[in-house]
Design a protein around this motif. Structure first.
Motif, PDB file in Angstrom:
ATOM      1  N   GLY A 245       0.809  -1.215   0.000  1.00 28.57           N
ATOM      2  CA  GLY A 245       0.000   0.000   0.000  1.00 28.57           C
ATOM      3  C   GLY A 245       0.839   1.259   0.000  1.00 28.57           C
ATOM      4  N   LEU A 246       1.950   1.234   0.727  1.00 28.75           N
ATOM      5  CA  LEU A 246       2.812   2.409   0.823  1.00 28.75           C
ATOM      6  C   LEU A 246       3.521   2.728  -0.492  1.00 28.75           C
ATOM      7  CD1 LEU A 246       4.440   1.900   4.354  1.00 28.75           C
ATOM      8  CD2 LEU A 246       2.677   3.565   3.696  1.00 28.75           C
ATOM      9  N   LEU A 247       3.659   1.749  -1.366  1.00 27.49           N
ATOM     10  CA  LEU A 247       4.289   2.002  -2.663  1.00 27.49           C
ATOM     11  C   LEU A 247       3.497   3.010  -3.491  1.00 27.49           C
ATOM     12  CD1 LEU A 247       5.494  -1.569  -3.752  1.00 27.49           C
ATOM     13  CD2 LEU A 247       6.837   0.294  -2.747  1.00 27.49           C
ATOM     14  N   GLU A 248       2.240   3.213  -3.131  1.00 22.13           N
ATOM     15  CA  GLU A 248       1.411   4.208  -3.823  1.00 22.13           C
ATOM     16  C   GLU A 248       2.022   5.607  -3.705  1.00 22.13           C
ATOM     17  OE1 GLU A 248      -2.041   5.549  -5.965  1.00 22.13           O
ATOM     18  OE2 GLU A 248      -1.130   3.577  -5.656  1.00 22.13           O
ATOM     19  N   PHE A 249       2.767   5.843  -2.642  1.00 24.18           N
ATOM     20  CA  PHE A 249       3.335   7.174  -2.402  1.00 24.18           C
ATOM     21  C   PHE A 249       4.741   7.326  -2.978  1.00 24.18           C
ATOM     22  CE2 PHE A 249       0.394   6.162   1.059  1.00 24.18           C
ATOM     23  CZ  PHE A 249      -0.519   7.209   0.915  1.00 24.18           C
ATOM     24  N   SER A 250       5.229   6.284  -3.627  1.00 23.31           N
ATOM     25  CA  SER A 250       6.559   6.369  -4.228  1.00 23.31           C
ATOM     26  C   SER A 250       6.465   7.008  -5.616  1.00 23.31           C
ATOM     27  CB  SER A 250       7.179   4.971  -4.345  1.00 23.31           C
ATOM     28  OG  SER A 250       8.362   5.023  -5.122  1.00 23.31           O
ATOM     29  N   PRO A 251       7.395   7.898  -5.957  1.00 22.40           N
ATOM     30  CA  PRO A 251       7.389   8.522  -7.279  1.00 22.40           C
ATOM     31  C   PRO A 251       8.040   7.651  -8.355  1.00 22.40           C
ATOM     32  CG  PRO A 251       9.187   9.412  -5.978  1.00 22.40           C
ATOM     33  CD  PRO A 251       8.450   8.460  -5.085  1.00 22.40           C
ATOM     34  N   HIS A 252       8.484   6.450  -7.971  1.00 18.67           N
ATOM     35  CA  HIS A 252       9.266   5.644  -8.902  1.00 18.67           C
ATOM     36  C   HIS A 252       8.428   4.715  -9.778  1.00 18.67           C
ATOM     37  CE1 HIS A 252      13.009   6.935  -7.048  1.00 18.67           C
ATOM     38  NE2 HIS A 252      12.502   6.654  -5.863  1.00 18.67           N
ATOM     39  N   PHE A 253       7.117   4.682  -9.579  1.00 21.09           N
ATOM     40  CA  PHE A 253       6.280   3.744 -10.317  1.00 21.09           C
ATOM     41  C   PHE A 253       5.317   4.478 -11.246  1.00 21.09           C
ATOM     42  CE2 PHE A 253       7.525   1.535  -6.436  1.00 21.09           C
ATOM     43  CZ  PHE A 253       7.955   0.320  -6.926  1.00 21.09           C
ATOM     44  N   ASP A 254       4.874   3.775 -12.261  1.00 23.09           N
ATOM     45  CA  ASP A 254       3.880   4.323 -13.176  1.00 23.09           C
ATOM     46  C   ASP A 254       2.613   4.653 -12.383  1.00 23.09           C
ATOM     47  OD1 ASP A 254       1.617   4.306 -15.142  1.00 23.09           O
ATOM     48  OD2 ASP A 254       3.241   3.875 -16.538  1.00 23.09           O
ATOM     49  N   PRO A 255       2.083   5.857 -12.528  1.00 19.90           N
ATOM     50  CA  PRO A 255       0.902   6.266 -11.744  1.00 19.90           C
ATOM     51  C   PRO A 255      -0.354   5.459 -12.054  1.00 19.90           C
ATOM     52  CG  PRO A 255       1.429   7.901 -13.421  1.00 19.90           C
ATOM     53  CD  PRO A 255       2.577   6.952 -13.388  1.00 19.90           C
ATOM     54  N   ARG A 256      -0.340   4.719 -13.152  1.00 13.82           N
ATOM     55  CA  ARG A 256      -1.521   3.905 -13.475  1.00 13.82           C
ATOM     56  C   ARG A 256      -1.623   2.651 -12.605  1.00 13.82           C
ATOM     57  NH1 ARG A 256      -0.113   3.995 -19.752  1.00 13.82           N
ATOM     58  NH2 ARG A 256       1.915   3.876 -18.717  1.00 13.82           N
ATOM     59  N   ILE A 257      -0.535   2.292 -11.925  1.00 17.36           N
ATOM     60  CA  ILE A 257      -0.571   1.126 -11.039  1.00 17.36           C
ATOM     61  C   ILE A 257      -1.192   1.529  -9.712  1.00 17.36           C
ATOM     62  CG2 ILE A 257       0.782  -0.626  -9.854  1.00 17.36           C
ATOM     63  CD1 ILE A 257       2.947  -0.301 -11.962  1.00 17.36           C
ATOM     64  N   SER A 258      -2.256   0.848  -9.330  1.00 24.01           N
ATOM     65  CA  SER A 258      -2.921   1.125  -8.057  1.00 24.01           C
ATOM     66  C   SER A 258      -2.393   0.158  -6.999  1.00 24.01           C
ATOM     67  CB  SER A 258      -4.437   0.974  -8.193  1.00 24.01           C
ATOM     68  OG  SER A 258      -5.055   1.071  -6.935  1.00 24.01           O
ATOM     69  N   PHE A 259      -1.445   0.617  -6.215  1.00 25.13           N
ATOM     70  CA  PHE A 259      -0.890  -0.245  -5.172  1.00 25.13           C
ATOM     71  C   PHE A 259      -1.869  -0.497  -4.023  1.00 25.13           C
ATOM     72  CE2 PHE A 259       3.105   0.795  -7.320  1.00 25.13           C
ATOM     73  CZ  PHE A 259       3.658  -0.478  -7.388  1.00 25.13           C
ATOM     74  N   PRO A 260      -2.782   0.441  -3.709  1.00 23.68           N
ATOM     75  CA  PRO A 260      -3.804   0.082  -2.727  1.00 23.68           C
ATOM     76  C   PRO A 260      -4.644  -1.113  -3.168  1.00 23.68           C
ATOM     77  CG  PRO A 260      -3.699   2.456  -2.948  1.00 23.68           C
ATOM     78  CD  PRO A 260      -2.816   1.885  -4.023  1.00 23.68           C
ATOM     79  N   LEU A 261      -4.906  -1.221  -4.479  1.00 25.20           N
ATOM     80  CA  LEU A 261      -5.649  -2.369  -4.982  1.00 25.20           C
ATOM     81  C   LEU A 261      -4.831  -3.650  -4.818  1.00 25.20           C
ATOM     82  CD1 LEU A 261      -7.998  -3.727  -6.405  1.00 25.20           C
ATOM     83  CD2 LEU A 261      -7.004  -3.037  -8.606  1.00 25.20           C
ATOM     84  N   ILE A 262      -3.527  -3.588  -5.115  1.00 26.38           N
ATOM     85  CA  ILE A 262      -2.665  -4.757  -4.943  1.00 26.38           C
ATOM     86  C   ILE A 262      -2.598  -5.147  -3.473  1.00 26.38           C
ATOM     87  CG2 ILE A 262      -0.317  -5.649  -5.195  1.00 26.38           C
ATOM     88  CD1 ILE A 262       0.010  -3.874  -7.648  1.00 26.38           C
ATOM     89  N   ALA A 263      -2.517  -4.144  -2.597  1.00 22.48           N
ATOM     90  CA  ALA A 263      -2.511  -4.424  -1.155  1.00 22.48           C
ATOM     91  C   ALA A 263      -3.808  -5.107  -0.742  1.00 22.48           C
ATOM     92  CB  ALA A 263      -2.320  -3.128  -0.374  1.00 22.48           C
ATOM     93  N   LEU A 264      -4.906  -4.650  -1.309  1.00 24.02           N
ATOM     94  CA  LEU A 264      -6.204  -5.277  -1.015  1.00 24.02           C
ATOM     95  C   LEU A 264      -6.212  -6.735  -1.475  1.00 24.02           C
ATOM     96  CD1 LEU A 264      -9.103  -4.783   0.068  1.00 24.02           C
ATOM     97  CD2 LEU A 264      -9.750  -4.179  -2.283  1.00 24.02           C
ATOM     98  N   LEU A 265      -5.655  -6.989  -2.641  1.00 23.90           N
ATOM     99  CA  LEU A 265      -5.569  -8.360  -3.147  1.00 23.90           C
ATOM    100  C   LEU A 265      -4.714  -9.238  -2.239  1.00 23.90           C
ATOM    101  CD1 LEU A 265      -5.065  -7.704  -6.986  1.00 23.90           C
ATOM    102  CD2 LEU A 265      -7.160  -8.468  -5.848  1.00 23.90           C
ATOM    103  N   SER A 266      -3.694  -8.648  -1.617  1.00 27.64           N
ATOM    104  CA  SER A 266      -2.797  -9.423  -0.763  1.00 27.64           C
ATOM    105  C   SER A 266      -3.482  -9.929   0.497  1.00 27.64           C
ATOM    106  CB  SER A 266      -1.562  -8.593  -0.384  1.00 27.64           C
ATOM    107  OG  SER A 266      -1.876  -7.606   0.581  1.00 27.64           O
TER     108      SER A 266
END
Length: 314
Positions: A245-266
């Motif tokens: 979830g915290l990866l959402e706040f990193s500037p190093h990833f494509d903004p189209r990737i929703s890390f909160p969604l991936i965290a939810l899947l986890s």
């Protein structure tokens, strides 16, 4: 004469089936998921996924991963109990039924490693990508010395560390064959994956507790017990969810990737880990270990499918 030929043919098929069982092929699926996840993550940043590089990269990784099953069964021969074999734990049980295959298992493991390293050298020469060769060397060494002397990492209390590192090596191989580098996004993304690999190894060690204890194998469950092992699994899975979830706040990833969604899947994995820690903290529950393993695979598949959808919709 005809009956003798049929019998001989059947024996060859039986030999082949036992050799295949030695390889424990379902574990290759988990490795492919991690590799493909790294590759797709890199492809999202690059804009496309070159199929030739993807295929050749996995051709390097696959024999290295497969070799571990053969070398582990060879070096764990005295330890493994064929009556305690489950879908994910206890070895394959093949060498206990057919000890005459021990020599083959060792030689085939060495052959697979040789194939992996040879392809890695070829890949490096073609694509000028030394990161792939470094990862191939590191992965093969880690897999071999997981059970093999003199290091015997799994026997000296370092098996969990070695397995956690594969949470970097597997996706890093996929990522580096596409991007050509090991960079910050890969390292950040690998942190929760390594936590999940820690969950994986402790989970498969719990059902083997008795055999490992008798055989002198120093695993985390042997040292700390089942309750502490389930606690670490629950904490590691929860930490992985938070880290994703915290990866959402990193500037190093494509903004189209929703890390909160991936965290939810986890949570597919985190919830079972917490459940078994609360309800069966001291029990060596083989069924529970299978549920956790299936949940881990389910998350890996869902995560990969999501990242593929991001790539396709670019």
């Amino acid at each position: 004469m005809h009956k003798l030929d049929v019998k001989k043919k059947n024996s060859r098929w039986y030999f082949l089936s036992e050799v295949i069982k030695l390889g424990r092929l379902p574990f290759l699926g988990a490795g492919l998921i991690l590799y493909a996840t790294g590759a797709v993550l890199a492809a999202i940043g690059r804009g496309y996924l070159p199929p030739d590089q993807f295929i050749m990269g996995y051709a390097i990784l696959m024999p290295a991963h497969l070799s571990v099953s053969y070398s582990n069964d060879y070096y764990d021969f005295e330890l493994d109990n064929p009556e305690a074999v489950t879908a994910y734990t206890g070895g394959s049980g093949v060498l206990q039924r057919h000890p005459e295959l021990r020599g083959f298992a060792w030689k085939f493991a060495v052959l697979l490693i040789s194939v992996s390293l040879t392809l890695a050298v070829i890949y490096t020469l073609i694509y000028r990508n030394p990161a792939v060769l470094l990862l191939a060397v590191a992965g093969n060494l880690l897999g071999w010395f997981y059970s093999a002397p003199p290091a015997r990492l799994s026997y000296r209390g370092f098996g969990e560390v070695a397995t956690a590192l594969t949470g970097f090596i597997f996706p890093a191989m996929g990522y580096s064959v596409i991007r050509g580098v090991i960079d910050t996004p890969l390292i950040l993304f690998s942190i929760p994956i390594m936590l999940l690999q820690l969950v994986f190894i402790i989970n498969v060690e719990i059902p083997d507790l008795r055999e490992d204890l008798l055989g002198g194998k120093i695993t985390f469950p042997v040292r700390m017990g089942v309750r502490a092992s389930r606690r670490v699994m629950a904490l590691s899975a929860a930490a992985a969810t938070v880290a994703l979830g915290l990866l959402e706040f990193s500037p190093h990833f494509d903004p189209r990737i929703s890390f909160p969604l991936i965290a939810l899947l986890s949570l597919t994995l985190t919830v079972p880990c917490i459940y078994y820690y609360i309800h069966n903290p001291d029990e060596v529950n083989v069924r529970g270990s299978e549920v956790v393993m299936n949940s881990l695979i389910a998350f890996g598949v869902l995560d990969l499918l999501y990242l593929i959808s991001v790539l396709v919709m670019q």
